[in-house]
Design a protein around this motif. Sequence first.
Motif, mmCIF file in Angstrom:
data_model
loop_
_atom_site.group_PDB
_atom_site.id
_atom_site.type_symbol
_atom_site.label_atom_id
_atom_site.label_comp_id
_atom_site.label_asym_id
_atom_site.label_seq_id
_atom_site.Cartn_x
_atom_site.Cartn_y
_atom_site.Cartn_z
ATOM 1 N N GLY A 143 65.957 -9.206 41.264
ATOM 2 C CA GLY A 143 66.483 -10.201 40.331
ATOM 3 C C GLY A 143 67.489 -11.159 40.922
ATOM 4 N N ASN A 144 67.901 -10.966 42.165
ATOM 5 C CA ASN A 144 68.906 -11.847 42.776
ATOM 6 C C ASN A 144 68.228 -12.974 43.541
ATOM 7 N N HIS A 145 68.609 -14.217 43.197
ATOM 8 C CA HIS A 145 68.094 -15.400 43.885
ATOM 9 C C HIS A 145 69.234 -16.191 44.510
ATOM 10 N N ASN A 146 70.369 -16.197 43.830
ATOM 11 C CA ASN A 146 71.517 -16.966 44.304
ATOM 12 C C ASN A 146 72.512 -16.115 45.085
ATOM 13 N N VAL A 147 72.517 -14.823 44.825
ATOM 14 C CA VAL A 147 73.414 -13.901 45.512
ATOM 15 C C VAL A 147 72.596 -13.098 46.525
ATOM 16 N N SER A 148 73.068 -13.012 47.733
ATOM 17 C CA SER A 148 72.317 -12.328 48.790
ATOM 18 C C SER A 148 72.380 -10.807 48.619
ATOM 19 N N ASP A 149 71.421 -10.116 49.233
ATOM 20 C CA ASP A 149 71.398 -8.649 49.190
ATOM 21 C C ASP A 149 72.640 -8.058 49.832
#
Length: 381
Positions: A146-152
């Motif tokens: 679900g993360n696109h703007n926040v990196s892993d």
Amino acid sequence: MDDTRGNRNKKIRSIKRSFDKDKTELENDKNKKIKDDVKPKDSLQKEKNLSNDRTSNKPLNSSKNKGENLKKEVKTSLREKRHKFQNDKYSHLTVTEKREQQKIDKRKRQKRIQYIIVTTLILLIILFLLYMFTPLSRISHVNISGNHNVSDSQVEKELNIKKGSRIYTFSKSKAINNLKKNSLIKDVQINKQLPNTLNVKIIENNLVGIVKDKNKYVPIIEGNKKLDNYNGDIASSAPVLEDFKGDNLNSITKALSKMSNETRDMISEIKYAPLQNQQNRVLLYMKDGMQVVGDINTLANKIEYYPQMSQSLAKDSSGQLKTEGYIDLSVGASFIPYNENSSINSKSDQNVRQKTQQETEAKNELQSALNKISEQSDTNN
């Protein structure tokens, strides 16, 4: 006198033997009758049913009836065998001995059940201890979605999973609170999956654009909210906005919010480029290399047709346009080839004339495609 008495005694003995014989026969007949009367009720009922079936002419071809009859026969047979086994088991015992033996058997069954329960509990305790104090319970897998703007890497940092952290001591609430401190994150869901996996689902705020402010980039999220104090990394593909200020920045942000995520992700950069008679003019640099001229007020609606516009242009085997130019969406929609002595930033870019047959064909080709798109849109509406 003696002879007469002897004959009388013989006659009496003869009568007594005859009476005993008759008495024995009567007792045998009585016992036989009793045995016939104590037949199992189920057997008698079964014989009665069979005799009724023979006398009545009802058909027995139904598979349902056959199945029910078979079940009844099996149950009756099992019941008879169980009863027979119990009778045989205690048949050689007296009533008192039978009761004592039944009590002994009952205690044995209870001990057997207790043994099974205790053994099961011991095994469960052993397995629990093995899981608690072996590497099996250490967190070794983290699934982030679900993360696109926040990196892993940012998510993993906020989870604060150290080497040797165990799944049963990991605090979900603490990790969720740490992640929610990030302004780009709206909500977080964390699920523990045994034996050693964490599933982290990130729900982000909708990032519509990134503004270049001095030496850093400031994200703008849904609701036209500018995150001036954001210091984290941005892994988003949101377009970069240049030279926008005040009302123009608000207007382009609202336009980007109206676009679908797929269309917005196709834009690499948007530059504010007003002309004397076009104060809302903007330049869009697309990720596929195309350039688009548009108006802030109409951009959100017209840019949705960009994928069809781009596909309708003639391209070579490498994906480059056969005729270089740009798409103008400021007034209507048309393809404008570049003039050797002009550029997209010149004031006369809308008055460029096609000087070759190839340029004219390219423009007509795009215009035809745009007309079809417009007709389909009107039909759907």
